[in-house]
Scaffold this motif. Structure first.
Motif, mmCIF file in Angstrom:
data_model
loop_
_atom_site.group_PDB
_atom_site.id
_atom_site.type_symbol
_atom_site.label_atom_id
_atom_site.label_comp_id
_atom_site.label_asym_id
_atom_site.label_seq_id
_atom_site.Cartn_x
_atom_site.Cartn_y
_atom_site.Cartn_z
ATOM 1 N N GLN A 1 16.457 -19.031 -42.961
ATOM 2 C CA GLN A 1 16.804 -18.725 -41.570
ATOM 3 C C GLN A 1 15.532 -18.788 -40.732
ATOM 4 O O GLN A 1 14.559 -18.142 -41.112
ATOM 5 C CB GLN A 1 17.360 -17.317 -41.425
ATOM 6 C CG GLN A 1 18.675 -17.043 -42.085
ATOM 7 C CD GLN A 1 19.098 -15.602 -41.773
ATOM 8 O OE1 GLN A 1 19.214 -15.180 -40.637
ATOM 9 N NE2 GLN A 1 19.299 -14.828 -42.820
ATOM 10 N N PRO A 2 15.516 -19.488 -39.595
ATOM 11 C CA PRO A 2 16.554 -20.400 -39.158
ATOM 12 C C PRO A 2 16.512 -21.693 -39.959
ATOM 13 O O PRO A 2 15.457 -22.050 -40.486
ATOM 14 C CB PRO A 2 16.170 -20.654 -37.684
ATOM 15 C CG PRO A 2 14.690 -20.454 -37.646
ATOM 16 C CD PRO A 2 14.361 -19.447 -38.693
ATOM 17 N N GLY A 3 17.641 -22.402 -40.042
ATOM 18 C CA GLY A 3 17.694 -23.657 -40.782
ATOM 19 C C GLY A 3 16.850 -24.719 -40.108
ATOM 20 O O GLY A 3 16.192 -25.514 -40.753
ATOM 21 N N THR A 4 16.897 -24.731 -38.774
ATOM 22 C CA THR A 4 16.036 -25.605 -37.979
ATOM 23 C C THR A 4 15.088 -24.709 -37.209
ATOM 24 O O THR A 4 15.523 -23.831 -36.476
ATOM 25 C CB THR A 4 16.880 -26.446 -36.992
ATOM 26 O OG1 THR A 4 17.767 -27.261 -37.753
ATOM 27 C CG2 THR A 4 15.989 -27.331 -36.140
ATOM 28 N N ALA A 5 13.797 -24.930 -37.404
ATOM 29 C CA ALA A 5 12.813 -24.023 -36.815
ATOM 30 C C ALA A 5 11.906 -24.779 -35.850
ATOM 31 O O ALA A 5 11.951 -26.008 -35.769
ATOM 32 C CB ALA A 5 11.993 -23.386 -37.923
ATOM 33 N N LYS A 6 11.092 -24.031 -35.121
ATOM 34 C CA LYS A 6 10.083 -24.642 -34.258
ATOM 35 C C LYS A 6 8.727 -24.047 -34.599
ATOM 36 O O LYS A 6 8.659 -22.949 -35.194
ATOM 37 C CB LYS A 6 10.439 -24.433 -32.789
ATOM 38 C CG LYS A 6 10.614 -22.987 -32.391
ATOM 39 C CD LYS A 6 11.068 -22.866 -30.961
ATOM 40 C CE LYS A 6 11.390 -21.437 -30.572
ATOM 41 N NZ LYS A 6 10.401 -20.421 -30.904
ATOM 42 N N PRO A 7 7.664 -24.751 -34.249
ATOM 43 C CA PRO A 7 6.343 -24.170 -34.496
ATOM 44 C C PRO A 7 6.274 -22.779 -33.839
ATOM 45 O O PRO A 7 6.758 -22.602 -32.727
ATOM 46 C CB PRO A 7 5.397 -25.158 -33.796
ATOM 47 C CG PRO A 7 6.141 -26.455 -33.777
ATOM 48 C CD PRO A 7 7.594 -26.074 -33.605
ATOM 49 N N GLY A 8 5.719 -21.801 -34.554
ATOM 50 C CA GLY A 8 5.654 -20.443 -34.013
ATOM 51 C C GLY A 8 6.831 -19.570 -34.418
ATOM 52 O O GLY A 8 6.954 -18.447 -33.956
ATOM 53 N N ASP B 1 10.525 -29.591 -31.749
ATOM 54 C CA ASP B 1 9.591 -29.228 -30.673
ATOM 55 C C ASP B 1 9.984 -27.910 -29.997
ATOM 56 O O ASP B 1 11.147 -27.701 -29.652
ATOM 57 C CB ASP B 1 9.587 -30.355 -29.625
ATOM 58 C CG ASP B 1 8.351 -30.299 -28.739
ATOM 59 O OD1 ASP B 1 7.627 -29.276 -28.785
ATOM 60 O OD2 ASP B 1 8.105 -31.277 -28.011
ATOM 61 N N ALA B 2 9.011 -27.020 -29.796
ATOM 62 C CA ALA B 2 9.259 -25.742 -29.145
ATOM 63 C C ALA B 2 9.265 -25.890 -27.623
ATOM 64 O O ALA B 2 9.783 -25.021 -26.914
ATOM 65 C CB ALA B 2 8.201 -24.728 -29.561
ATOM 66 N N ASN B 3 8.669 -26.954 -27.108
ATOM 67 C CA ASN B 3 8.551 -27.155 -25.649
ATOM 68 C C ASN B 3 8.012 -25.916 -24.936
ATOM 69 O O ASN B 3 8.602 -25.452 -23.952
ATOM 70 C CB ASN B 3 9.908 -27.539 -25.052
ATOM 71 C CG ASN B 3 10.322 -28.931 -25.472
ATOM 72 O OD1 ASN B 3 9.516 -29.865 -25.397
ATOM 73 N ND2 ASN B 3 11.539 -29.080 -25.963
ATOM 74 N N TYR B 4 6.933 -25.375 -25.444
ATOM 75 C CA TYR B 4 6.361 -24.195 -24.797
ATOM 76 C C TYR B 4 5.925 -24.543 -23.371
ATOM 77 O O TYR B 4 5.235 -25.547 -23.151
ATOM 78 C CB TYR B 4 5.150 -23.689 -25.588
ATOM 79 C CG TYR B 4 5.533 -23.079 -26.917
ATOM 80 C CD1 TYR B 4 6.476 -22.056 -26.991
ATOM 81 C CD2 TYR B 4 4.955 -23.521 -28.105
ATOM 82 C CE1 TYR B 4 6.831 -21.498 -28.209
ATOM 83 C CE2 TYR B 4 5.308 -22.970 -29.326
ATOM 84 C CZ TYR B 4 6.250 -21.954 -29.370
ATOM 85 O OH TYR B 4 6.602 -21.404 -30.568
ATOM 86 N N PRO B 5 6.359 -23.741 -22.387
ATOM 87 C CA PRO B 5 6.032 -24.069 -20.998
ATOM 88 C C PRO B 5 4.550 -23.883 -20.678
ATOM 89 O O PRO B 5 3.879 -23.041 -21.268
ATOM 90 C CB PRO B 5 6.888 -23.095 -20.188
ATOM 91 C CG PRO B 5 7.235 -21.999 -21.120
ATOM 92 C CD PRO B 5 7.178 -22.537 -22.509
ATOM 93 N N LYS B 6 4.058 -24.695 -19.735
ATOM 94 C CA LYS B 6 2.675 -24.613 -19.291
ATOM 95 C C LYS B 6 2.648 -23.886 -17.956
ATOM 96 O O LYS B 6 3.447 -24.208 -17.071
ATOM 97 C CB LYS B 6 2.129 -26.034 -19.100
ATOM 98 C CG LYS B 6 0.831 -26.287 -19.819
ATOM 99 C CD LYS B 6 0.387 -27.716 -19.617
ATOM 100 C CE LYS B 6 -0.303 -28.215 -20.872
ATOM 101 N NZ LYS B 6 -0.684 -29.608 -20.800
#
Ligand code: ZN
Length: 307
Positions: free
Chosen positions: A42-49, A129-134
């Motif tokens: 868990q989660p099956g699909t993860a993001k960096p972080g 991709d986490a798409n962390y905002p800038k």
């Protein structure tokens, strides 16, 4: 008003470099041989972080293994209540914020034991991709470059954090899922990339929860308080060790309501919201540390620890 944490690199852990490991096996987030031990991620699909919860049921002995090249640290978890009976092995892993995207192998090895043969389970995890905002922030110079006279204090704070994060690994001390320490609006999520005055870059390794000074902060789950400290950047800070390599940190408090060494229960009030440290207004900065890395609280809240 939105209150910002201006914690730049000062308290950031040095994330380990990503290690993709070998060639990914066939797709699928969890596989198991018939009638043998089962593996769930868990989660099956993860993001960096993200934190990643690894559960192994039906194993005859303590497993070992790797997730995307990082060693898994398993503990046994047993729970018997009128509602359910759990006896399994778990490991709480984490993906560094700079982890590569793609499909990565998960390998769990179970030694022979209790009449059962040695087993190996292979699975994979997709990292998207986490798409962390800038965000661009204009702040006073003194927040970017701490005054030289505070250097010693900042170094001592960093040492204290390091000692807390390195708390001896042990089985989990908590029961059931995690709960938000405050039920309020998220004013800044985990992973925000911040540009200060157009140059200095940092990343937000916590989740900011709105609040007024004096409002209660609750322990997110059961654990033991391993740090209570007045810090330069994070202000009045409490860190709770939940076992299994998972710790939670609560920053900028106006008041502490616990001491180091105290056992706390989920929902117990451990301090009050404040604006101590490098902040522009009262709020709770909540950081999660799993397997030696800062991870996203919003993902932790979605993990089903009771399943
Ligand atoms: Zn923050």
């Amino acid at each position: 008003m939105i209150a910002w944490c201006l914690l730049a690199a000062a308290l950031a852990a040095s994330p380990e470099p990503p290690d993709a490991g070998g060639t990914p096996p066939d797709a699928g987030t969890a596989t198991a041989a018939p009638a043998g031990p089962t593996l769930r991620l868990q989660p099956g699909t993860a993001k960096p972080g993200d934190p990643v919860l690894v559960m192994v049921e039906g194993a005859a002995a303590l497993p070992s293994g790797k997730l995307a090249g990082r060693a898994l640290h398993f503990y046994r978890y047993r729970e018997r209540t009128p509602e359910r009976s759990i006896d399994r092995y778990e490991a709480i892993s984490a993906l560094p914020v700079e982890h590569a995207l793609g499909t990565f192998p998960v390998v769990v090895k179970i030694p022979a034991g209790r009449g059962a043969p040695r087993r190996e389970i292979e699975a994979s995890i997709d990292v998207v991709d986490a798409n962390y905002p800038k965000r661009e922030l204009q702040v006073d110079r003194k927040f970017i470059s701490p005054p030289p006279e505070e250097k010693e204090r900042i170094a001592q704070d960093q040492e204290a954090f390091k000692r807390a994060w390195q708390t001896t690994f042990g089985p989990r001390l908590f029961h059931g899922d995690f709960e938000w320490p405050r039920h309020s609006v998220i004013t800044a999520p985990f992973g925000d990339l911040r540009m200060f005055n157009g140059k200095k870059k940092s990343q937000h390794f916590g989740t900011d929860l709105d609040g007024s000074a004096g409002e209660p902060i609750q322990a997110a789950n059961d654990g033991v308080v391993v740090l209570v400290r007045e810090c330069f950047a994070s202000g009045n800070t409490v860190i709770v060790n939940h076992g299994g390599g998972l710790l939670t940190a609560y920053f900028h408090m106006s008041k502490f309501l616990v001491e180091e060494g105290k056992q706390v229960k989920k929902g117990e009030i451990i301090g009050l919201v404040g604006k101590t440290g490098r902040v522009t207004g009262p709020h709770l900065h909540w950081s999660i540390h799993a397997d030696g890395l800062y991870v996203d609280a919003q993902t932790l809240m979605r993990l089903d620890f009771g399943a």
